[in-house]
Scaffold this motif. Structure first.
Motif, PDB file in Angstrom:
ATOM      1  N   HIS A 182      53.862  50.886  31.874  1.00  0.00           N
ATOM      2  CA  HIS A 182      54.141  49.666  32.628  1.00  0.00           C
ATOM      3  C   HIS A 182      54.187  49.967  34.122  1.00  0.00           C
ATOM      4  CE1 HIS A 182      56.945  45.954  33.310  1.00  0.00           C
ATOM      5  NE2 HIS A 182      55.702  45.712  33.672  1.00  0.00           N
ATOM      6  N   ALA A 183      54.797  51.088  34.488  1.00  0.00           N
ATOM      7  CA  ALA A 183      54.868  51.469  35.905  1.00  0.00           C
ATOM      8  C   ALA A 183      53.471  51.650  36.493  1.00  0.00           C
ATOM      9  CB  ALA A 183      55.690  52.742  36.055  1.00  0.00           C
ATOM     10  N   HIS A 184      52.568  52.236  35.732  1.00  0.00           N
ATOM     11  CA  HIS A 184      51.186  52.418  36.180  1.00  0.00           C
ATOM     12  C   HIS A 184      50.540  51.058  36.431  1.00  0.00           C
ATOM     13  CE1 HIS A 184      46.873  54.027  35.146  1.00  0.00           C
ATOM     14  NE2 HIS A 184      47.021  53.776  36.426  1.00  0.00           N
ATOM     15  N   PHE A 185      50.749  50.115  35.528  1.00  0.00           N
ATOM     16  CA  PHE A 185      50.170  48.790  35.684  1.00  0.00           C
ATOM     17  C   PHE A 185      50.725  48.087  36.925  1.00  0.00           C
ATOM     18  CE2 PHE A 185      50.329  44.152  34.478  1.00  0.00           C
ATOM     19  CZ  PHE A 185      48.977  43.913  34.687  1.00  0.00           C
ATOM     20  N   ILE A 186      52.025  48.185  37.144  1.00  0.00           N
ATOM     21  CA  ILE A 186      52.630  47.569  38.323  1.00  0.00           C
ATOM     22  C   ILE A 186      52.051  48.167  39.597  1.00  0.00           C
ATOM     23  CG2 ILE A 186      54.775  47.366  39.646  1.00  0.00           C
ATOM     24  CD1 ILE A 186      56.273  47.178  36.957  1.00  0.00           C
ATOM     25  N   HIS A 187      52.036  49.496  39.680  1.00  0.00           N
ATOM     26  CA  HIS A 187      51.550  50.171  40.887  1.00  0.00           C
ATOM     27  C   HIS A 187      50.091  49.837  41.153  1.00  0.00           C
ATOM     28  CE1 HIS A 187      51.184  53.192  43.985  1.00  0.00           C
ATOM     29  NE2 HIS A 187      50.193  53.779  43.334  1.00  0.00           N
ATOM     30  N   TRP A 188      49.271  49.867  40.110  1.00  0.00           N
ATOM     31  CA  TRP A 188      47.839  49.574  40.279  1.00  0.00           C
ATOM     32  C   TRP A 188      47.632  48.139  40.742  1.00  0.00           C
ATOM     33  CZ3 TRP A 188      44.553  46.060  37.953  1.00  0.00           C
ATOM     34  CH2 TRP A 188      43.179  46.271  38.148  1.00  0.00           C
ATOM     35  N   THR A 189      48.358  47.188  40.144  1.00  0.00           N
ATOM     36  CA  THR A 189      48.211  45.779  40.524  1.00  0.00           C
ATOM     37  C   THR A 189      48.602  45.578  41.983  1.00  0.00           C
ATOM     38  OG1 THR A 189      48.680  45.070  38.256  1.00  0.00           O
ATOM     39  CG2 THR A 189      48.894  43.414  39.986  1.00  0.00           C
ATOM     40  N   GLU A 190      49.715  46.186  42.408  1.00  0.00           N
ATOM     41  CA  GLU A 190      50.143  46.062  43.805  1.00  0.00           C
ATOM     42  C   GLU A 190      49.090  46.636  44.744  1.00  0.00           C
ATOM     43  OE1 GLU A 190      55.013  46.228  43.168  1.00  0.00           O
ATOM     44  OE2 GLU A 190      53.906  48.070  43.629  1.00  0.00           O
ATOM     45  N   GLN A 191      48.442  47.712  44.336  1.00  0.00           N
ATOM     46  CA  GLN A 191      47.368  48.292  45.150  1.00  0.00           C
ATOM     47  C   GLN A 191      46.188  47.341  45.279  1.00  0.00           C
ATOM     48  OE1 GLN A 191      46.646  52.071  43.068  1.00  0.00           O
ATOM     49  NE2 GLN A 191      47.339  53.155  44.897  1.00  0.00           N
ATOM     50  N   GLN A 192      45.806  46.708  44.175  1.00  0.00           N
ATOM     51  CA  GLN A 192      44.658  45.797  44.205  1.00  0.00           C
ATOM     52  C   GLN A 192      44.941  44.577  45.076  1.00  0.00           C
ATOM     53  OE1 GLN A 192      41.963  47.212  42.755  1.00  0.00           O
ATOM     54  NE2 GLN A 192      43.521  48.757  42.299  1.00  0.00           N
ATOM     55  N   LEU A 193      46.151  44.054  44.979  1.00  0.00           N
ATOM     56  CA  LEU A 193      46.512  42.893  45.791  1.00  0.00           C
ATOM     57  C   LEU A 193      46.506  43.247  47.276  1.00  0.00           C
ATOM     58  CD1 LEU A 193      49.394  41.453  43.576  1.00  0.00           C
ATOM     59  CD2 LEU A 193      47.114  40.473  43.878  1.00  0.00           C
ATOM     60  N   ALA A 194      47.013  44.429  47.601  1.00  0.00           N
ATOM     61  CA  ALA A 194      47.038  44.867  48.997  1.00  0.00           C
ATOM     62  C   ALA A 194      45.629  45.090  49.532  1.00  0.00           C
ATOM     63  CB  ALA A 194      47.869  46.143  49.131  1.00  0.00           C
ATOM     64  N   ALA A 195      44.739  45.604  48.670  1.00  0.00           N
ATOM     65  CA  ALA A 195      43.367  45.894  49.102  1.00  0.00           C
ATOM     66  C   ALA A 195      42.478  44.666  49.089  1.00  0.00           C
ATOM     67  CB  ALA A 195      42.775  46.975  48.203  1.00  0.00           C
ATOM     68  N   GLY A 196      42.922  43.588  48.421  1.00  0.00           N
ATOM     69  CA  GLY A 196      42.123  42.377  48.347  1.00  0.00           C
ATOM     70  C   GLY A 196      41.094  42.368  47.243  1.00  0.00           C
ATOM     71  N   THR A 197      41.074  43.401  46.383  1.00  0.00           N
ATOM     72  CA  THR A 197      40.155  43.391  45.240  1.00  0.00           C
ATOM     73  C   THR A 197      40.621  42.418  44.167  1.00  0.00           C
ATOM     74  OG1 THR A 197      41.320  45.333  44.383  1.00  0.00           O
ATOM     75  CG2 THR A 197      39.280  45.732  45.597  1.00  0.00           C
ATOM     76  N   MET A 198      41.902  42.034  44.230  1.00  0.00           N
ATOM     77  CA  MET A 198      42.431  40.922  43.445  1.00  0.00           C
ATOM     78  C   MET A 198      43.042  39.926  44.414  1.00  0.00           C
ATOM     79  SD  MET A 198      44.232  42.919  40.201  1.00  0.00           S
ATOM     80  CE  MET A 198      45.256  41.493  39.795  1.00  0.00           C
ATOM     81  N   GLN A 199      42.677  38.642  44.265  1.00  0.00           N
ATOM     82  CA  GLN A 199      43.209  37.614  45.143  1.00  0.00           C
ATOM     83  C   GLN A 199      44.625  37.197  44.756  1.00  0.00           C
ATOM     84  OE1 GLN A 199      41.358  36.217  47.943  1.00  0.00           O
ATOM     85  NE2 GLN A 199      40.452  38.200  47.427  1.00  0.00           N
ATOM     86  N   ASN A 200      44.955  37.348  43.498  1.00  0.00           N
ATOM     87  CA  ASN A 200      46.291  37.032  42.996  1.00  0.00           C
ATOM     88  C   ASN A 200      46.444  37.737  41.656  1.00  0.00           C
ATOM     89  OD1 ASN A 200      45.100  35.271  40.925  1.00  0.00           O
ATOM     90  ND2 ASN A 200      44.765  33.804  42.604  1.00  0.00           N
ATOM     91  N   VAL A 201      47.610  37.611  41.036  1.00  0.00           N
ATOM     92  CA  VAL A 201      47.857  38.359  39.800  1.00  0.00           C
ATOM     93  C   VAL A 201      46.997  37.868  38.649  1.00  0.00           C
ATOM     94  CG1 VAL A 201      50.191  39.042  40.434  1.00  0.00           C
ATOM     95  CG2 VAL A 201      49.835  36.879  39.215  1.00  0.00           C
ATOM     96  N   ARG A 202      46.448  36.653  38.745  1.00  0.00           N
ATOM     97  CA  ARG A 202      45.558  36.142  37.694  1.00  0.00           C
ATOM     98  C   ARG A 202      44.154  36.708  37.824  1.00  0.00           C
ATOM     99  NH1 ARG A 202      45.000  30.241  38.519  1.00  0.00           N
ATOM    100  NH2 ARG A 202      43.808  30.378  36.579  1.00  0.00           N
ATOM    101  N   HIS A 203      43.840  37.274  38.972  1.00  0.00           N
ATOM    102  CA  HIS A 203      42.475  37.691  39.279  1.00  0.00           C
ATOM    103  C   HIS A 203      42.179  39.076  38.687  1.00  0.00           C
ATOM    104  CE1 HIS A 203      39.191  38.156  42.605  1.00  0.00           C
ATOM    105  NE2 HIS A 203      38.690  37.615  41.503  1.00  0.00           N
ATOM    106  N   LEU A 204      42.549  39.264  37.440  1.00  0.00           N
ATOM    107  CA  LEU A 204      42.237  40.476  36.671  1.00  0.00           C
ATOM    108  C   LEU A 204      41.399  40.027  35.490  1.00  0.00           C
ATOM    109  CD1 LEU A 204      42.402  43.395  35.752  1.00  0.00           C
ATOM    110  CD2 LEU A 204      44.746  42.971  34.949  1.00  0.00           C
ATOM    111  N   TRP A 205      40.091  40.144  35.644  1.00  0.00           N
ATOM    112  CA  TRP A 205      39.147  39.625  34.657  1.00  0.00           C
ATOM    113  C   TRP A 205      38.545  40.783  33.873  1.00  0.00           C
ATOM    114  CZ3 TRP A 205      36.116  35.935  38.456  1.00  0.00           C
ATOM    115  CH2 TRP A 205      36.976  34.908  38.842  1.00  0.00           C
ATOM    116  N   SER A 206      39.323  41.334  32.980  1.00  0.00           N
ATOM    117  CA  SER A 206      38.841  42.416  32.121  1.00  0.00           C
ATOM    118  C   SER A 206      38.890  41.943  30.680  1.00  0.00           C
ATOM    119  CB  SER A 206      39.687  43.682  32.310  1.00  0.00           C
ATOM    120  OG  SER A 206      41.041  43.417  31.980  1.00  0.00           O
TER     121      SER A 206
END
Length: 382
Positions: A182-206
């Motif tokens: 879970h910690a890995h998922f949190i850290h990775w998501t925060e990185q994507q949001l900061a980098a703009g590769t995800m526009q919001n938490v819903r923007h994970l299309w896998s």
């Protein structure tokens, strides 16, 4: 048993198969329906439920209400399949022009995202168990795509894919790891949001993702996103039953975790599993049940149909103990007769053109839903 629910995206059309944007009217009038960025499809969600008998009615009733409303609007119906089979991919038909996220989607992806699909949500409250479950279902997601493929056409032509939707869909971000905790998922998501590769938490299309009311911190369900729209509710319940039985197995047996069970190199296992799975997704999008995949346990080649049959045998006792093994049975018919894409391609190769195949599918789907409504669910209340 685990709680289950579906998010169903579906196209509105004429009986001739021409997709028509009606979501603004539908959402304004009917409770339980929400708009997608493009107005040509609309979504409804079934409430979390444990029993498959109830789930069947939860799937059928909203479509019956929608069909009745479409008839009041004019000569409109619902079209099965997961792509704009007869065309009009040249432009976006915005359902909410003022929505900035929809603007981003249109400008970034175009009509590649104007698809219809099924998302299957299964409740798992413990975040670490949920991430373990996500790891297993991520590497087996191509099998669920193989069972559900229903988009062999685009712009009036055969594309070479059984799931054109998944073959062309812009999976985002481009690289999604196999989350180790879970910690890995949190850290990775925060990185994507900061980098703009995800526009919001819903923007994970896998193909699969952990979901919850406050992502990535509060999670309570696994969401399988890879499936094409399965127009037959009985077949969809069979696919969901396979998913649930597999989840019950991995929740009970930590050794089913691909990070532990796989015989791929220990030093590069997590990345190797993603590489193998990505290749399997591509293969399944092209040939579905006939695709040759590589098994995540040891990399050995195996046909998707054979692998699914093996899983069917493996999960049968689990489903039987929980009382839902009968809902697995329709998988045998899919394996024997093919998924929707394969059946439609067979009709095409027998001489029907794409429009005729789509029109026949529209008629058959409506007839099946009406029969289910009459025989299994309470009468529709006007």
């Amino acid at each position: 048993m685990l709680s289950k629910g579906f998010e169903i995206e579906i196209y509105t059309s004429t009986p001739e198969g021409d997709i028509v944007g009606l979501s603004d009217k539908i959402v304004a009038t009917l409770d339980g329906f929400v708009r997608e960025p493009d107005s040509r499809n609309v979504e409804y969600t079934t409430p979390p439920c444990y029993r498959y008998e109830r789930l069947l009615c939860d799937l059928v009733r909203p479509r019956a209400r929608l069909r009745e409303y479409l008839k009041r609007l004019g000569n409109f119906t619902l079209t099965p399949g997961s792509t704009l089979a007869l065309g009009h991919t040249d432009r976006f038909y915005r359902s909410d022009p003022a929505n900035p996220y929809h603007s981003y989607i249109e400008q970034t992806y175009g009509t590649r995202v104007v698809t219809a699909s099924v998302h299957i949500n299964v409740g798992i409250a413990d975040p670490e168990l949920l991430l373990r479950a996500c790891r297993l279902i991520r590497v087996e997601a191509p099998l669920f795509l193989a069972l559900s493929a229903s988009s062999p056409f685009l712009n009036g032509a055969v594309t070479g894919y059984h799931s054109t939707r998944w073959g062309l869909f812009p999976k985002t971000p481009a690289h999604v790891p196999l989350f180790e905790s879970h910690a890995h998922f949190i850290h990775w998501t925060e990185q994507q949001l900061a980098a703009g590769t995800m526009q919001n938490v819903r923007h994970l299309w896998s193909s699969v993702r952990p979901n919850g009311d406050r992502r990535p911190y509060s999670l309570n369900r696994l969401e399988l996103r890879i499936c094409d729209l399965v127009s037959d509710p009985i077949s969809l319940l069979a696919i969901a039953a396979l998913l649930e039985a597999r989840l019950l197995q991995v929740l009970d047996d930590p050794d089913l975790d691909p990070l532990h069970r796989s015989q791929l190199s220990a030093t590069t296992r997590a990345e190797d599993l993603i590489t193998l799975t990505d290749a399997n997704e591509i293969a399944a999008s092209r040939l579905s049940l006939d695709a040759e995949l590589n098994h995540w346990q040891d990399g050995s080649p195996v046909q998707a149909r054979v692998w699914i049959e093996q899983l069917y045998q493996e999960v049968w006792d689990v489903a039987k103990r929980q009382g839902f093994s009968c809902f697995l049975l329709p998988l045998k018919k899919i394996l024997r007769e093919g998924n929707e894409a394969q059946r439609w391609l067979k009709l095409y190769h027998q001489g029907l053109d794409v429009r005729q195949v789509v029109q026949q599918a529209i008629r058959e789907t409506e007839a099946q839903e009406l029969a289910l409504q009459d025989s299994l669910c309470q009468p529709l209340v006007a």
